[in-house]
Design a protein around this motif. Sequence first.
Motif, PDB file in Angstrom:
ATOM      1  N   ALA A   1       0.640  -1.575   0.514  1.00 56.69           N
ATOM      2  CA  ALA A   1       0.023  -0.082  -0.194  1.00 56.69           C
ATOM      3  C   ALA A   1       0.761   0.951  -0.035  1.00 56.69           C
ATOM      4  CB  ALA A   1      -0.638   0.209   1.286  1.00 56.69           C
ATOM      5  N   TRP A   2       0.118   2.247  -0.775  1.00 61.35           N
ATOM      6  CA  TRP A   2       1.337   3.181  -0.835  1.00 61.35           C
ATOM      7  C   TRP A   2       0.325   5.451  -0.331  1.00 61.35           C
ATOM      8  CZ3 TRP A   2       6.337   4.709  -3.255  1.00 61.35           C
ATOM      9  CH2 TRP A   2       6.547   4.155  -3.574  1.00 61.35           C
ATOM     10  N   LEU A   3       0.747   5.491   0.225  1.00 56.75           N
ATOM     11  CA  LEU A   3       0.475   7.198   0.307  1.00 56.75           C
ATOM     12  C   LEU A   3       1.460   8.157  -0.249  1.00 56.75           C
ATOM     13  CD1 LEU A   3      -1.818   8.953   2.370  1.00 56.75           C
ATOM     14  CD2 LEU A   3      -0.173   8.418   4.392  1.00 56.75           C
ATOM     15  N   VAL A   4       0.656   8.752  -1.042  1.00 56.35           N
ATOM     16  CA  VAL A   4       1.395   9.682  -1.086  1.00 56.35           C
ATOM     17  C   VAL A   4       1.395  11.048  -1.263  1.00 56.35           C
ATOM     18  CG1 VAL A   4       2.359  10.352  -4.015  1.00 56.35           C
ATOM     19  CG2 VAL A   4       2.258   8.245  -3.144  1.00 56.35           C
TER      20      VAL A   4
ATOM     21  N   PHE B   1       5.214  11.823 -10.805  1.00 53.94           N
ATOM     22  CA  PHE B   1       3.935  10.464  -9.903  1.00 53.94           C
ATOM     23  C   PHE B   1       2.798  11.397 -10.536  1.00 53.94           C
ATOM     24  CE2 PHE B   1       0.460  10.454  -6.979  1.00 53.94           C
ATOM     25  CZ  PHE B   1       0.413   9.133  -7.149  1.00 53.94           C
ATOM     26  N   SER B   2       2.238  10.307 -10.945  1.00 58.31           N
ATOM     27  CA  SER B   2       1.028  10.309 -12.133  1.00 58.31           C
ATOM     28  C   SER B   2      -0.202  10.247 -11.159  1.00 58.31           C
ATOM     29  CB  SER B   2       1.303  11.151 -13.025  1.00 58.31           C
ATOM     30  OG  SER B   2       1.496   9.474 -13.967  1.00 58.31           O
ATOM     31  N   GLY B   3      -0.202   9.968 -10.246  1.00 54.32           N
ATOM     32  CA  GLY B   3      -1.438   9.111  -9.637  1.00 54.32           C
ATOM     33  C   GLY B   3      -1.188   7.192  -9.705  1.00 54.32           C
ATOM     34  N   ASP B   4      -0.924   7.315  -9.760  1.00 57.85           N
ATOM     35  CA  ASP B   4       0.260   5.107  -9.812  1.00 57.85           C
ATOM     36  C   ASP B   4       1.260   5.285  -8.739  1.00 57.85           C
ATOM     37  OD1 ASP B   4       0.493   2.813  -9.980  1.00 57.85           O
ATOM     38  OD2 ASP B   4      -0.083   2.532 -11.999  1.00 57.85           O
ATOM     39  N   PRO B   5       1.468   4.708  -7.960  1.00 59.46           N
ATOM     40  CA  PRO B   5       2.692   4.749  -8.054  1.00 59.46           C
ATOM     41  C   PRO B   5       3.937   3.645  -7.977  1.00 59.46           C
ATOM     42  CG  PRO B   5       1.408   3.924  -5.932  1.00 59.46           C
ATOM     43  CD  PRO B   5       0.699   4.352  -7.228  1.00 59.46           C
TER      44      PRO B   5
ATOM     45  N   THR C   1       8.768   7.221 -11.048  1.00 59.82           N
ATOM     46  CA  THR C   1      10.511   7.268 -10.676  1.00 59.82           C
ATOM     47  C   THR C   1      10.149   7.325  -9.243  1.00 59.82           C
ATOM     48  OG1 THR C   1      10.877   7.411 -12.828  1.00 59.82           O
ATOM     49  CG2 THR C   1      12.667   7.559 -11.134  1.00 59.82           C
ATOM     50  N   TRP C   2      11.008   6.400  -8.475  1.00 62.23           N
ATOM     51  CA  TRP C   2      11.232   6.982  -6.778  1.00 62.23           C
ATOM     52  C   TRP C   2      12.785   7.123  -6.253  1.00 62.23           C
ATOM     53  CZ3 TRP C   2       7.134   9.032  -4.161  1.00 62.23           C
ATOM     54  CH2 TRP C   2       5.547   8.609  -4.589  1.00 62.23           C
TER      55      TRP C   2
ATOM     56  N   VAL D   1       7.125  17.973  -6.069  1.00 60.80           N
ATOM     57  CA  VAL D   1       8.031  16.607  -5.634  1.00 60.80           C
ATOM     58  C   VAL D   1       6.343  16.096  -5.362  1.00 60.80           C
ATOM     59  CG1 VAL D   1      10.381  17.498  -5.261  1.00 60.80           C
ATOM     60  CG2 VAL D   1       8.550  17.685  -3.216  1.00 60.80           C
ATOM     61  N   TYR D   2       7.227  14.743  -4.933  1.00 61.32           N
ATOM     62  CA  TYR D   2       6.054  14.017  -4.256  1.00 61.32           C
ATOM     63  C   TYR D   2       6.704  12.794  -3.410  1.00 61.32           C
ATOM     64  CZ  TYR D   2       3.145  15.722  -7.976  1.00 61.32           C
ATOM     65  OH  TYR D   2       2.732  15.568  -8.732  1.00 61.32           O
ATOM     66  N   ILE D   3       5.878  13.244  -2.002  1.00 61.36           N
ATOM     67  CA  ILE D   3       6.973  11.969  -1.274  1.00 61.36           C
ATOM     68  C   ILE D   3       5.722  10.769  -1.396  1.00 61.36           C
ATOM     69  CG2 ILE D   3       7.181  11.718   1.245  1.00 61.36           C
ATOM     70  CD1 ILE D   3       9.358  14.337  -0.225  1.00 61.36           C
ATOM     71  N   GLY D   4       5.937   9.802  -1.208  1.00 61.24           N
ATOM     72  CA  GLY D   4       5.474   8.720  -0.725  1.00 61.24           C
ATOM     73  C   GLY D   4       6.385   7.756   0.315  1.00 61.24           C
ATOM     74  N   PHE D   5       5.411   7.025   1.141  1.00 64.33           N
ATOM     75  CA  PHE D   5       5.946   6.223   2.360  1.00 64.33           C
ATOM     76  C   PHE D   5       4.605   4.740   1.554  1.00 64.33           C
ATOM     77  CE2 PHE D   5       5.051  10.260   3.715  1.00 64.33           C
ATOM     78  CZ  PHE D   5       5.537  10.144   4.890  1.00 64.33           C
ATOM     79  N   GLU D   6       6.113   3.943   1.331  1.00 63.71           N
ATOM     80  CA  GLU D   6       4.952   2.550   0.591  1.00 63.71           C
ATOM     81  C   GLU D   6       5.092   1.377   2.158  1.00 63.71           C
ATOM     82  OE1 GLU D   6       6.418  -0.852  -2.651  1.00 63.71           O
ATOM     83  OE2 GLU D   6       8.399   0.453  -1.382  1.00 63.71           O
ATOM     84  N   TYR D   7       4.054   0.839   2.632  1.00 61.34           N
ATOM     85  CA  TYR D   7       4.191  -0.138   3.487  1.00 61.34           C
ATOM     86  C   TYR D   7       4.356  -1.400   2.056  1.00 61.34           C
ATOM     87  CZ  TYR D   7       2.282  -3.292   7.159  1.00 61.34           C
ATOM     88  OH  TYR D   7       2.211  -4.212   7.778  1.00 61.34           O
ATOM     89  N   THR D   8       5.180  -2.225   2.826  1.00 58.16           N
ATOM     90  CA  THR D   8       5.222  -4.057   2.342  1.00 58.16           C
ATOM     91  C   THR D   8       5.175  -5.312   3.223  1.00 58.16           C
ATOM     92  OG1 THR D   8       6.481  -3.080  -0.019  1.00 58.16           O
ATOM     93  CG2 THR D   8       5.990  -5.952   0.567  1.00 58.16           C
TER      94      THR D   8
END
Length: 136
Positions: free
Chosen positions: A25-28, A64-68, A72-73, A109-116
């Motif tokens: 899951a991502w929170l951007v 980022f354009s809506g789909d994480p 490019t992260w 810029v966009y900050i993304g938090f990825e949970y795996t």
Amino acid sequence: MFRDFNDNMYAQISAFNSGESPLNAWLVTPGVDLSGLNTALFSFGTKDGFNNGDALKAYISTDFSGDPTTATWTELTEANLATGTNSGYASSFTYSGNLDLSAYIDQTVYIGFEYTGAANGVTTTYQIDNVAFFAN
């Protein structure tokens, strides 16, 4: 999912009892325009609970354009993330430190938090709060 405790709102994620293996899951954040700035810093807080493995990473992107999965992260490896609370929840949020975004001046810029995690694997609960950008 957003939670509220003592009138404090924060984002929370866990694979515990999710039935998902894996759970990704991502929170951007919304885009933040760093045009015309001399310096830019970013910070946030994390809290972990029932930690049975690292499941959270923080990233930055300029495309980022809506789909994480198509952006490019770049991982923000210098961010300090909560860890080690094996029983219950940490008593306070762990401060990430001031992350220097000067390399991204004049960009959005966009900050993304990825949970795996996984219901049958890592189920650590993470809370994210106090997300802030600072500039001059």
